[in-house]
Structure formats: C-alpha cells, structure tokens
Design a protein around this motif. Sequence first.
Motif, PDB file in Angstrom:
ATOM      1  N   PHE A 136     -14.613  -3.306 -11.175  1.00 42.35           N
ATOM      2  CA  PHE A 136     -14.178  -2.624  -9.978  1.00 42.35           C
ATOM      3  C   PHE A 136     -12.878  -3.218  -9.437  1.00 42.35           C
ATOM      4  O   PHE A 136     -12.619  -4.414  -9.613  1.00 42.35           O
ATOM      5  N   PRO A 137     -12.091  -2.412  -8.737  1.00 42.53           N
ATOM      6  CA  PRO A 137     -11.045  -3.002  -7.898  1.00 42.53           C
ATOM      7  C   PRO A 137     -11.725  -3.706  -6.730  1.00 42.53           C
ATOM      8  O   PRO A 137     -12.874  -3.392  -6.389  1.00 42.53           O
ATOM      9  N   ALA A 138     -11.044  -4.652  -6.124  1.00 45.29           N
ATOM     10  CA  ALA A 138     -11.659  -5.432  -5.050  1.00 45.29           C
ATOM     11  C   ALA A 138     -10.686  -5.591  -3.885  1.00 45.29           C
ATOM     12  O   ALA A 138      -9.462  -5.540  -4.061  1.00 45.29           O
ATOM     13  N   VAL A 139     -11.259  -5.803  -2.712  1.00 44.62           N
ATOM     14  CA  VAL A 139     -10.475  -6.048  -1.502  1.00 44.62           C
ATOM     15  C   VAL A 139     -11.069  -7.250  -0.785  1.00 44.62           C
ATOM     16  O   VAL A 139     -12.271  -7.288  -0.503  1.00 44.62           O
ATOM     17  N   GLU A 166     -18.295   2.175  -0.386  1.00 46.77           N
ATOM     18  CA  GLU A 166     -18.726   3.546  -0.660  1.00 46.77           C
ATOM     19  C   GLU A 166     -17.732   4.290  -1.542  1.00 46.77           C
ATOM     20  O   GLU A 166     -18.081   5.273  -2.193  1.00 46.77           O
ATOM     21  N   ARG A 167     -16.491   3.811  -1.588  1.00 46.80           N
ATOM     22  CA  ARG A 167     -15.442   4.461  -2.375  1.00 46.80           C
ATOM     23  C   ARG A 167     -15.065   3.670  -3.621  1.00 46.80           C
ATOM     24  O   ARG A 167     -14.001   3.848  -4.189  1.00 46.80           O
ATOM     25  N   GLY A 168     -15.969   2.767  -4.033  1.00 46.33           N
ATOM     26  CA  GLY A 168     -15.816   2.120  -5.324  1.00 46.33           C
ATOM     27  C   GLY A 168     -15.094   0.795  -5.339  1.00 46.33           C
ATOM     28  O   GLY A 168     -14.752   0.285  -6.405  1.00 46.33           O
ATOM     29  N   PHE A 169     -14.872   0.170  -4.158  1.00 45.07           N
ATOM     30  CA  PHE A 169     -14.210  -1.132  -4.100  1.00 45.07           C
ATOM     31  C   PHE A 169     -15.231  -2.228  -3.815  1.00 45.07           C
ATOM     32  O   PHE A 169     -16.061  -2.083  -2.902  1.00 45.07           O
ATOM     33  N   VAL A 170     -15.177  -3.307  -4.582  1.00 43.24           N
ATOM     34  CA  VAL A 170     -15.860  -4.517  -4.161  1.00 43.24           C
ATOM     35  C   VAL A 170     -15.148  -5.007  -2.901  1.00 43.24           C
ATOM     36  O   VAL A 170     -13.918  -5.069  -2.860  1.00 43.24           O
ATOM     37  N   ALA A 171     -15.900  -5.354  -1.865  1.00 47.45           N
ATOM     38  CA  ALA A 171     -15.297  -5.798  -0.606  1.00 47.45           C
ATOM     39  C   ALA A 171     -15.899  -7.138  -0.214  1.00 47.45           C
ATOM     40  O   ALA A 171     -17.115  -7.233  -0.002  1.00 47.45           O
ATOM     41  N   LEU A 172     -15.066  -8.172  -0.141  1.00 56.07           N
ATOM     42  CA  LEU A 172     -15.516  -9.521   0.198  1.00 56.07           C
ATOM     43  C   LEU A 172     -14.960  -9.919   1.561  1.00 56.07           C
ATOM     44  O   LEU A 172     -13.765 -10.126   1.718  1.00 56.07           O
ATOM     45  N   HIS A 173     -15.835 -10.002   2.546  1.00 56.45           N
ATOM     46  CA  HIS A 173     -15.469 -10.442   3.894  1.00 56.45           C
ATOM     47  C   HIS A 173     -15.529 -11.959   3.933  1.00 56.45           C
ATOM     48  O   HIS A 173     -16.572 -12.561   3.660  1.00 56.45           O
ATOM     49  N   VAL A 174     -14.416 -12.602   4.292  1.00 51.80           N
ATOM     50  CA  VAL A 174     -14.306 -14.063   4.310  1.00 51.80           C
ATOM     51  C   VAL A 174     -14.561 -14.569   5.725  1.00 51.80           C
ATOM     52  O   VAL A 174     -13.931 -14.117   6.684  1.00 51.80           O
ATOM     53  N   ASP A 175     -15.461 -15.534   5.856  1.00 56.14           N
ATOM     54  CA  ASP A 175     -15.760 -16.090   7.174  1.00 56.14           C
ATOM     55  C   ASP A 175     -14.737 -17.131   7.641  1.00 56.14           C
ATOM     56  O   ASP A 175     -14.756 -17.490   8.823  1.00 56.14           O
ATOM     57  N   TYR A 176     -13.882 -17.631   6.767  1.00 57.28           N
ATOM     58  CA  TYR A 176     -12.919 -18.712   7.044  1.00 57.28           C
ATOM     59  C   TYR A 176     -13.668 -20.037   7.282  1.00 57.28           C
ATOM     60  O   TYR A 176     -14.823 -20.070   7.706  1.00 57.28           O
ATOM     61  N   ARG A 177     -12.961 -21.114   7.037  1.00 57.57           N
ATOM     62  CA  ARG A 177     -13.472 -22.442   7.386  1.00 57.57           C
ATOM     63  C   ARG A 177     -13.725 -22.514   8.897  1.00 57.57           C
ATOM     64  O   ARG A 177     -13.062 -21.849   9.690  1.00 57.57           O
ATOM     65  N   ILE A 303       7.530 -12.359  -0.949  1.00 54.07           N
ATOM     66  CA  ILE A 303       6.445 -11.408  -1.191  1.00 54.07           C
ATOM     67  C   ILE A 303       6.814 -10.457  -2.329  1.00 54.07           C
ATOM     68  O   ILE A 303       7.895  -9.865  -2.322  1.00 54.07           O
ATOM     69  N   THR A 304       5.910 -10.314  -3.275  1.00 52.50           N
ATOM     70  CA  THR A 304       6.144  -9.444  -4.427  1.00 52.50           C
ATOM     71  C   THR A 304       5.257  -8.201  -4.411  1.00 52.50           C
ATOM     72  O   THR A 304       5.416  -7.333  -5.272  1.00 52.50           O
ATOM     73  N   GLU A 305       4.336  -8.110  -3.452  1.00 53.68           N
ATOM     74  CA  GLU A 305       3.376  -7.015  -3.427  1.00 53.68           C
ATOM     75  C   GLU A 305       3.772  -5.971  -2.385  1.00 53.68           C
ATOM     76  O   GLU A 305       4.400  -6.295  -1.373  1.00 53.68           O
ATOM     77  N   PRO A 306       3.388  -4.707  -2.597  1.00 46.78           N
ATOM     78  CA  PRO A 306       3.591  -3.685  -1.569  1.00 46.78           C
ATOM     79  C   PRO A 306       2.684  -3.954  -0.375  1.00 46.78           C
ATOM     80  O   PRO A 306       1.579  -4.488  -0.522  1.00 46.78           O
ATOM     81  N   VAL A 307       3.151  -3.586   0.813  1.00 48.98           N
ATOM     82  CA  VAL A 307       2.417  -3.857   2.051  1.00 48.98           C
ATOM     83  C   VAL A 307       2.322  -2.572   2.871  1.00 48.98           C
ATOM     84  O   VAL A 307       3.326  -1.886   3.077  1.00 48.98           O
ATOM     85  N   LEU A 308       1.125  -2.277   3.344  1.00 49.19           N
ATOM     86  CA  LEU A 308       0.892  -1.177   4.275  1.00 49.19           C
ATOM     87  C   LEU A 308       0.504  -1.757   5.620  1.00 49.19           C
ATOM     88  O   LEU A 308      -0.441  -2.547   5.717  1.00 49.19           O
ATOM     89  N   LEU A 309       1.222  -1.371   6.674  1.00 49.05           N
ATOM     90  CA  LEU A 309       0.881  -1.750   8.042  1.00 49.05           C
ATOM     91  C   LEU A 309       0.368  -0.514   8.776  1.00 49.05           C
ATOM     92  O   LEU A 309       0.945   0.569   8.657  1.00 49.05           O
ATOM     93  N   VAL A 310      -0.718  -0.692   9.511  1.00 45.92           N
ATOM     94  CA  VAL A 310      -1.327   0.385  10.290  1.00 45.92           C
ATOM     95  C   VAL A 310      -1.433  -0.101  11.730  1.00 45.92           C
ATOM     96  O   VAL A 310      -1.954  -1.202  11.979  1.00 45.92           O
ATOM     97  N   VAL A 360      -7.193   3.726   1.808  1.00 48.13           N
ATOM     98  CA  VAL A 360      -7.779   3.888   0.471  1.00 48.13           C
ATOM     99  C   VAL A 360      -6.782   4.565  -0.473  1.00 48.13           C
ATOM    100  O   VAL A 360      -6.658   4.173  -1.644  1.00 48.13           O
ATOM    101  N   ARG A 361      -6.061   5.554   0.008  1.00 52.04           N
ATOM    102  CA  ARG A 361      -5.046   6.195  -0.847  1.00 52.04           C
ATOM    103  C   ARG A 361      -3.985   5.187  -1.268  1.00 52.04           C
ATOM    104  O   ARG A 361      -3.541   5.165  -2.426  1.00 52.04           O
ATOM    105  N   PHE A 362      -3.572   4.357  -0.334  1.00 50.10           N
ATOM    106  CA  PHE A 362      -2.588   3.317  -0.646  1.00 50.10           C
ATOM    107  C   PHE A 362      -3.130   2.362  -1.706  1.00 50.10           C
ATOM    108  O   PHE A 362      -2.435   2.036  -2.688  1.00 50.10           O
ATOM    109  N   LEU A 363      -4.351   1.906  -1.536  1.00 53.32           N
ATOM    110  CA  LEU A 363      -4.934   0.951  -2.482  1.00 53.32           C
ATOM    111  C   LEU A 363      -5.097   1.560  -3.870  1.00 53.32           C
ATOM    112  O   LEU A 363      -4.819   0.913  -4.892  1.00 53.32           O
ATOM    113  N   ARG A 364      -5.541   2.810  -3.925  1.00 52.61           N
ATOM    114  CA  ARG A 364      -5.713   3.451  -5.229  1.00 52.61           C
ATOM    115  C   ARG A 364      -4.371   3.666  -5.925  1.00 52.61           C
ATOM    116  O   ARG A 364      -4.269   3.547  -7.154  1.00 52.61           O
ATOM    117  N   ALA A 365      -3.337   3.983  -5.151  1.00 56.37           N
ATOM    118  CA  ALA A 365      -2.024   4.177  -5.753  1.00 56.37           C
ATOM    119  C   ALA A 365      -1.455   2.872  -6.275  1.00 56.37           C
ATOM    120  O   ALA A 365      -0.768   2.834  -7.316  1.00 56.37           O
TER     121      ALA A 365
END
Length: 369
Positions: A136-139, A166-177, A303-310, A360-365
Amino acid sequence: MALRVRDAGRLASTATALVLLAGCTSTPEDDPAPADPSSSPSASTSAPPPPSEEPSEEPSEEPAEPEPTERPRPISLAALAEADLTGGGLRLGAVRERTATYTSYDVTFRSTTAGAGTAPLRISGVLNVPAGRGPFPAVVLAHGYIDPASYVRGQGMTRERGFLAERGFVALHVDYRNHAESTDDPRIETAVRLGYAADVAAAARALAASRDVRVDPDRIALFGRSMGGGVMLKALVAEPGLFAAGVGWASVSSLEGQNFDHFQRPDAPVAALRAGFRGRHGLPDDDPAFWRGVSPRPDFDEITEPVLLVHGRFDDTCPPPWARATQQALTAAGVDSTLEWYDDGHAFGPAFVAAMDRTVRFLRARMPA
C-alpha cells in the motif's frame, strides 16, 4: 546567507550528532579532524638536479590549506539534518477497531535517541491498515499542538486517519516523544521541538522496514496539520528524498519567530520569557539568527518533494497570510507547491470532506501505483 543543510556535511560523530538532535546546548562541538599527512602531495615530483647545478632558489609549493567548514549551531535544523536519524522496529499491538475497509492497531516504533549513551526512544501511535494484500501507499500523520499532559494516543487526526485508510492508504498517526506512551525526552522544549521532525522521519523508516505491514517504501507521504504542518516542513528540509510528498493543513508559520510571537509571547511578560528555557537562546528580537536556524523557510531549497498546503480563509488560529507567505517562499525556492483555500476555520468542519478529497487526489497523483 542561509546555511544550506546538505552543504554543512556530516562531520559530527554519531554520539555527538545524537546529542545535537536532543538539543543539549552544553555539548562542545568537535574540532575538525586534522588533515591526513599521507594524503598531502609531496613537495616536489621532479628528479634531483645534477651535482654541477645550483639548487633551485624556488620554494616548494605547499599544499593548500583546507577551508574551514562552517558548523551549524547545536540546536538548529542544520544540526538535525546532520544527525544520524534512525527508525524501525514497528510493532503491532492491540486492535482498536476493525471495519470492512481497514483495521486499526496500537503500535510502537523506535526513533532517534535523546542523547549519547541512551537507548532509542520508543514512540507510540495508531496505525490503520486497509483491507487487502498491498503493498500500500502510506501516509505518516503529524498532529497539531495538544498539551502533552492531557494528550492521549492517536489524538488530533482521527478523521484524517480513517478517511485515508478507507481509500487504500496505510495511515500512521505519530504520538511524538513526550506524548501518550512515547518515551520522554527531557530536552525537547529546549530544542524547540525539533525532535518531533525526527519522530515522523523514524515513522517513515519503520513503515518501510516493516514485515507485518506491506508498504511500498517509495510511496510514503507526510501529512501535518497546524503545528504538525511545521513539523512536516522541517522533516522535508532535514530529510530530502525520504518522503514522496508533503501535505500541510492549517499550518503554523514556517518562521519560528512568528510562531513564538503569536502563540507564546502574549501569554507571559518578557521578563518571564527571558527567564524561561527560551531565554537560553534569546527571544526572536535578541537572537534572530537562532530563530531562523530552527525555521524551515530559509532552507526550502533543500526540499525535493511536492507540497500541498490547505488553509481556511477564516482560520483565527494560524493566520491565512502565513500560508500565503510559506507557499510563495516554497515556489521561490523551486519547490513544486500548491495552496488550496476553503471557506472554513482552523479545525475544518464544513469543508473537511472536500479538502480531504483534494488531498487524496494530490497523494494519488504524486504516488501512483
């Protein structure tokens, strides 16, 4: 001129780098290693003159002295980038929820240590795994500010975690130290929470190395909201190439001095602030170089990755001009960045589904199968 993170070089030893990550300001910086005599060019490579000739008066050419390398401040984003950030050991715990589309687990994983000679930190979190075989893709999810004293595991991005799974992404919520069941790092505040960026980087590595969860290591994104939006930008600066994309919702400013002035300065008199932990660094007016050094914006060109701000037009927690300034700075630095506006506030109520559909559209693209 802003220090380019990767130009600084990885000169520190592993132990020293881990102490820098933790923000131990009393740790002396190592001196640069002396030049290796065996690697220096010889004084002359020509044959000796015949006995009848006078020795040359020309002095031999001395090897050029290496230019000293500028070292980053011990507490800085540049020092974080030089540190040996680690991560792994993802372990599935109790099942929290099981639906037709995903299963949710309590999890733990390892993150970079709090200082030299200490064991790796244990970070807790919540993991949603879609039904199916994968990979799976993951977030990785970086939550916003919640007082660690009252924070509970998985708090802050429950809606986003379920929506993604629900849309096929593994999702890992990090609690932080210092949150929930994660190990405490006593110097996290002194280090201006840079360790949070180390923890989300560790989460990505833990997912990529997991044998229990089938994740495509080339399709792992980072999604932060509010304070977590700043964590996202810092992680992309410190670890270019680790993530496939970055998303920031209702993000704090990409300049830490602005965040301090907006969120903390109004709550206490200047004398009290100077006496507190931040007084060790100087307030933004006292030591602007320090505050730029812990901010992602000066090093957006890393930064080498694309970024979406909402962002919501009616956000009264993180002012909308912050989002505009961050996106303009990303574009100026050559980052593929997009800013989407919604008629909503900081928490995203009415526009949540529309904004998540766009995300989700951004992540899939950016992470095609």
